[in-house]
Design a protein around this motif. Structure first.
Motif, PDB file in Angstrom:
ATOM      1  N   ALA A  42       0.870  10.971   1.716  1.00 11.55           N
ATOM      2  CA  ALA A  42       0.790   9.517   1.504  1.00 11.55           C
ATOM      3  C   ALA A  42       0.542   8.805   2.827  1.00 11.55           C
ATOM      4  CB  ALA A  42       2.085   9.001   0.866  1.00 11.55           C
ATOM      5  N   ARG A  43       1.194   9.285   3.897  1.00  7.14           N
ATOM      6  CA  ARG A  43       1.019   8.667   5.207  1.00  7.14           C
ATOM      7  C   ARG A  43      -0.439   8.757   5.657  1.00  7.14           C
ATOM      8  NH1 ARG A  43       4.148  11.160  10.337  1.00  7.14           N
ATOM      9  NH2 ARG A  43       2.708  12.865   9.898  1.00  7.14           N
ATOM     10  N   ALA A  44      -1.049   9.930   5.436  1.00  3.08           N
ATOM     11  CA  ALA A  44      -2.441  10.104   5.841  1.00  3.08           C
ATOM     12  C   ALA A  44      -3.361   9.243   4.966  1.00  3.08           C
ATOM     13  CB  ALA A  44      -2.835  11.570   5.749  1.00  3.08           C
ATOM     14  N   LEU A  45      -3.074   9.183   3.662  1.00  3.02           N
ATOM     15  CA  LEU A  45      -3.937   8.420   2.743  1.00  3.02           C
ATOM     16  C   LEU A  45      -3.881   6.922   3.025  1.00  3.02           C
ATOM     17  CD1 LEU A  45      -3.292  10.204  -0.669  1.00  3.02           C
ATOM     18  CD2 LEU A  45      -5.357  10.285   0.746  1.00  3.02           C
ATOM     19  N   GLU A  63       0.837  -1.200   0.000  1.00  2.00           N
ATOM     20  CA  GLU A  63       0.000   0.000   0.000  1.00  2.00           C
ATOM     21  C   GLU A  63       0.879   1.261   0.000  1.00  2.00           C
ATOM     22  OE1 GLU A  63      -3.432   0.205   0.115  1.00  2.00           O
ATOM     23  OE2 GLU A  63      -3.251   2.389   0.043  1.00  2.00           O
ATOM     24  N   ALA A  64       1.915   1.233   0.849  1.00  2.00           N
ATOM     25  CA  ALA A  64       2.803   2.397   0.966  1.00  2.00           C
ATOM     26  C   ALA A  64       3.492   2.693  -0.366  1.00  2.00           C
ATOM     27  CB  ALA A  64       3.843   2.164   2.053  1.00  2.00           C
ATOM     28  N   MET A  65       3.972   1.639  -1.032  1.00  2.00           N
ATOM     29  CA  MET A  65       4.681   1.853  -2.298  1.00  2.00           C
ATOM     30  C   MET A  65       3.724   2.419  -3.352  1.00  2.00           C
ATOM     31  SD  MET A  65       7.755   1.436  -1.680  1.00  2.00           S
ATOM     32  CE  MET A  65       8.311   1.832  -3.336  1.00  2.00           C
ATOM     33  N   GLN A  66       2.493   1.924  -3.370  1.00  2.00           N
ATOM     34  CA  GLN A  66       1.513   2.461  -4.333  1.00  2.00           C
ATOM     35  C   GLN A  66       1.272   3.944  -4.104  1.00  2.00           C
ATOM     36  OE1 GLN A  66      -2.179   0.312  -4.513  1.00  2.00           O
ATOM     37  NE2 GLN A  66      -1.132  -1.619  -4.981  1.00  2.00           N
ATOM     38  N   LEU A  67       1.140   4.295  -2.815  1.00  2.00           N
ATOM     39  CA  LEU A  67       0.873   5.697  -2.489  1.00  2.00           C
ATOM     40  C   LEU A  67       2.083   6.577  -2.802  1.00  2.00           C
ATOM     41  CD1 LEU A  67      -1.114   5.191   0.793  1.00  2.00           C
ATOM     42  CD2 LEU A  67      -1.934   6.326  -1.266  1.00  2.00           C
ATOM     43  N   LEU A  68       3.273   6.036  -2.556  1.00  2.00           N
ATOM     44  CA  LEU A  68       4.478   6.820  -2.858  1.00  2.00           C
ATOM     45  C   LEU A  68       4.577   7.064  -4.363  1.00  2.00           C
ATOM     46  CD1 LEU A  68       7.106   5.350  -0.371  1.00  2.00           C
ATOM     47  CD2 LEU A  68       6.180   7.667  -0.424  1.00  2.00           C
ATOM     48  N   GLN A  69       4.148   6.062  -5.140  1.00  2.00           N
ATOM     49  CA  GLN A  69       4.134   6.262  -6.586  1.00  2.00           C
ATOM     50  C   GLN A  69       3.139   7.347  -6.965  1.00  2.00           C
ATOM     51  OE1 GLN A  69       3.701   2.268  -7.984  1.00  2.00           O
ATOM     52  NE2 GLN A  69       5.951   2.069  -7.925  1.00  2.00           N
ATOM     53  N   LYS A  70       2.013   7.303  -6.293  1.00  2.00           N
ATOM     54  CA  LYS A  70       0.962   8.274  -6.559  1.00  2.00           C
ATOM     55  C   LYS A  70       1.440   9.704  -6.292  1.00  2.00           C
ATOM     56  CE  LYS A  70      -3.790   9.145  -5.197  1.00  2.00           C
ATOM     57  NZ  LYS A  70      -4.972   8.572  -4.581  1.00  2.00           N
ATOM     58  N   VAL A  71       2.242   9.887  -5.245  1.00  2.00           N
ATOM     59  CA  VAL A  71       2.742  11.233  -4.961  1.00  2.00           C
ATOM     60  C   VAL A  71       4.138  11.450  -5.569  1.00  2.00           C
ATOM     61  CG1 VAL A  71       1.352  11.507  -2.873  1.00  2.00           C
ATOM     62  CG2 VAL A  71       3.660  10.588  -2.688  1.00  2.00           C
ATOM     63  N   ASN A  72       4.490  10.568  -6.499  1.00  2.00           N
ATOM     64  CA  ASN A  72       5.732  10.719  -7.274  1.00  2.00           C
ATOM     65  C   ASN A  72       7.023  10.746  -6.465  1.00  2.00           C
ATOM     66  OD1 ASN A  72       4.399  10.908  -9.775  1.00  2.00           O
ATOM     67  ND2 ASN A  72       3.844  13.035  -9.267  1.00  2.00           N
ATOM     68  N   ILE A  73       7.131   9.828  -5.517  1.00  2.00           N
ATOM     69  CA  ILE A  73       8.330   9.884  -4.702  1.00  2.00           C
ATOM     70  C   ILE A  73       8.777   8.482  -4.275  1.00  2.00           C
ATOM     71  CG2 ILE A  73       7.140  10.214  -2.493  1.00  2.00           C
ATOM     72  CD1 ILE A  73       9.198  12.353  -1.888  1.00  2.00           C
ATOM     73  N   ALA A  74       8.371   7.486  -5.083  1.00  2.00           N
ATOM     74  CA  ALA A  74       8.628   6.081  -4.740  1.00  2.00           C
ATOM     75  C   ALA A  74      10.107   5.783  -4.523  1.00  2.00           C
ATOM     76  CB  ALA A  74       8.061   5.180  -5.826  1.00  2.00           C
ATOM     77  N   GLU A  75      10.979   6.524  -5.226  1.00  2.00           N
ATOM     78  CA  GLU A  75      12.414   6.213  -5.133  1.00  2.00           C
ATOM     79  C   GLU A  75      13.007   6.576  -3.776  1.00  2.00           C
ATOM     80  OE1 GLU A  75      11.061   8.588  -6.859  1.00  2.00           O
ATOM     81  OE2 GLU A  75      12.164  10.456  -6.539  1.00  2.00           O
ATOM     82  N   LYS A  76      12.237   7.307  -2.971  1.00  2.00           N
ATOM     83  CA  LYS A  76      12.768   7.738  -1.662  1.00  2.00           C
ATOM     84  C   LYS A  76      12.271   6.873  -0.510  1.00  2.00           C
ATOM     85  CE  LYS A  76      14.700  11.651  -3.175  1.00  2.00           C
ATOM     86  NZ  LYS A  76      16.153  11.814  -3.233  1.00  2.00           N
ATOM     87  N   ALA A  77      11.714   5.722  -0.815  1.00  2.00           N
ATOM     88  CA  ALA A  77      11.068   4.914   0.226  1.00  2.00           C
ATOM     89  C   ALA A  77      11.978   4.613   1.416  1.00  2.00           C
ATOM     90  CB  ALA A  77      10.557   3.615  -0.375  1.00  2.00           C
TER      91      ALA A  77
END
Lengths: 266, 250
Positions: free
Chosen positions: B158-161, B126-140
């Motif tokens: 993303a944390r709130a979503l 879920e977290a990775m999907q949301l990070l992609q959504k906010v365009n920042i997946a590479e910083k996980a």
């Protein structure tokens, strides 16, 4: 190696280092001179047998090392209790319950504002008979309660220093108070208060010598007895001072290592 | 502005009042209802009670009078109700408030695992999907302190979503950002609005308010001065106070 020494000297100003060395050497000479002026006859050669000796090739600990064992036992048990008591007291003081705050406050004021020596006597002569506990337990309890009150103030300072926004963020995510402390607040607080908590541990190591007053044969108690029997006052007390020093330095080095490893990047 | 379909009222605020311990009156007899999928923007001078209103909605501040009902749950002293509401209402703060001792990924998975009782794997997906959504997946796997303000705020969103909230609240989410980073955060907020998220937004970004909001409320001294659709509000304000405020900031 050579270049790193050079770098060290450069960074810390040659003058500073020389001044430090002069001060140290001067101090030691002064001490020796003082002893000589009193006509003190150094007998370091008599010390080792109080530390240990060999019997039929077997290692036998002397009274000082036997005492050290007791000191270490008192210290590590008290240390764990101190940290637990300190944390619980800090959480009670920060809670919403008037009862919890009142109890914590009373405990704190009493233990911080009376001498440890009196508390040890009180624990041994008044509390111990009621609870039917031995002198070792009484000593450990008195020490833990005393140091715990100081530790609680350290915890409290650390917890209060965590940004209010951290509480709000985790409450907003639906975390309860326990989860909030456990996963968000304490991990951040502990990293900050590690240095003062270490000082507290060092105080504890040294204060453990005070339980000798209720006839617990820890290191200082044994040293006292040897000194009064043999008149090797300086040698004996320098020796145990060196042991306390070694314990304290080892402890702070271990903590310094962890501190470096778990530093919060902020 | 759009043919957006709204649902029933998800938030019902009935004449709430709030006075702080120091005597400052933050909210006076404030009422409003917010429908599902509606984007409500609160504007007004600082100290007008906008942020306090948001903080009352999820129980960060306690109200003295009136009542708040979120998704059918009454916000009162009952701890269970309060926790239930907090699960449904996500909040994004001016200063991000990311957890500095946890990686970006763990910032997002922690509450999912603790509160929503998800497994680690599920939470991370879920977290990775949301990070992609906010365009920042590479910083996980980096820590918050290694991110820029705009990146931190996107992680906070993303944390709130990740809690799958029914309402998202934004408390001056772009006010602490450098100008060049405001755009990237507003972009994420716009996308959320377009997906039909119910949003309550306190902001000074009038462009965002004009473009995205369905309803604008102008507050001063803890009271509603004027409210209306974005079109009506910005082009044809009725109250002198509103006109003055708009003329100062536009």
């Amino acid at each position: 190696m050579r270049s790193s020494i050079l770098l060290f000297c450069k960074r810390h100003h040659l003058l500073d280092i020389s001044a430090y060395l002069v001060l140290m050497v001067g101090g030691i000479l002064l001490l020796l001179k003082g002893a000589e002026d009193q006509g003190y006859y150094w007998q370091w050669f008599r010390i080792p047998k109080f530390l240990y000796h060999f019997e039929d090739g077997r290692f036998i600990a002397g009274p000082i090392l036997e005492g050290l064992k007791i000191t270490l036992n008192i210290t590590w048990i008290s240390l764990i209790l101190t940290y637990i008591i300190g944390l619980v007291t800090a959480l009670m003081r920060l809670s919403n319950s008037l009862l919890a705050r009142g109890v914590a406050r009373t405990y704190l004021e009493i233990t911080r504002n009376t001498p440890l020596l009196v508390q040890i006597f009180f624990m041994y002569f008044v509390i111990a008979p009621i609870l039917d506990i031995d002198r070792f337990t009484a000593g450990v309890l008195a020490l833990s309660l005393f140091e715990g009150s100081y530790a609680s103030e350290i915890y409290r300072a650390g917890i209060v220093a965590v940004n209010k926004g951290q509480w709000e963020a985790s409450y907003t995510l639906g975390l309860g108070t326990y989860q909030n402390y456990r996963y968000i607040i304490l991990p951040q607080a502990i990293r900050r208060i590690l240095p003062p908590l270490t000082s507290q541990a060092i105080s504890l190591i040294k204060d453990s010598s005070l339980v000798s007053v209720i006839a617990i044969y820890e290191m200082t108690m044994n040293a006292n007895e040897i000194a009064s029997e043999t008149f090797l006052v300086f040698e004996i007390f320098f020796t145990i001072a060196a042991i306390y020093l070694a314990l304290a330095i080892t402890l702070s080095q271990v903590v310094a290592y962890f501190e470096k490893r778990y530093r919060v990047v902020s | 502005m759009s043919a957006k379909q709204f649902g029933d009222y998800i938030i019902r605020v009935d004449s709430i009042g709030k006075t702080f311990d120091n005597g400052v009156v933050a909210l006076k007899n404030f009422s409003t209802n917010i429908r599902r999928s509606e984007v409500v923007v609160l504007i007004g001078p600082s100290g007008s009670g906008k942020s306090t209103f948001l903080r009352c909605l999820n129980g960060l501040e306690e109200i003295d009078t009136g009542s708040i009902i979120v998704d059918g749950i009454l916000l009162d002293d009952n701890k269970k109700n309060r926790l239930e509401i907090r699960k449904e209402v996500g909040m994004v703060f001016q200063h991000f408030n990311l957890f500095p001792h946890l990686s970006v990924l763990k910032n997002i998975t922690l509450a999912q695992m603790l509160v929503r009782k998800k497994s680690k794997g599920e939470a991370e997906d879920e977290a990775m999907q949301l990070l992609q959504k906010v365009n920042i997946a590479e910083k996980a796997n980096v820590f918050p302190s290694q991110l820029s303000g705009g990146q931190q705020q996107r992680v906070a969103i993303a944390r709130a979503l990740a809690m799958k909230p029914k309402v998202m609240m934004f408390d001056e989410a772009t006010s602490a950002l450098d100008p060049e980073m405001i755009g990237e955060v507003l972009e994420v907020m716009k996308n959320l609005a377009n997906e039909g998220m119910t949003m309550v937004v306190v902001t000074h970004e009038m462009g965002f308010a004009k473009e995205v909001s369905d309803w604008v409320i102008f507050m001063e001294d803890g009271m509603k001065v004027e409210e209306g659709t974005a079109d009506h509000f910005f082009s044809d304000p009725k109250m002198d106070r509103t006109k003055l405020f708009l003329s100062q900031i536009l």
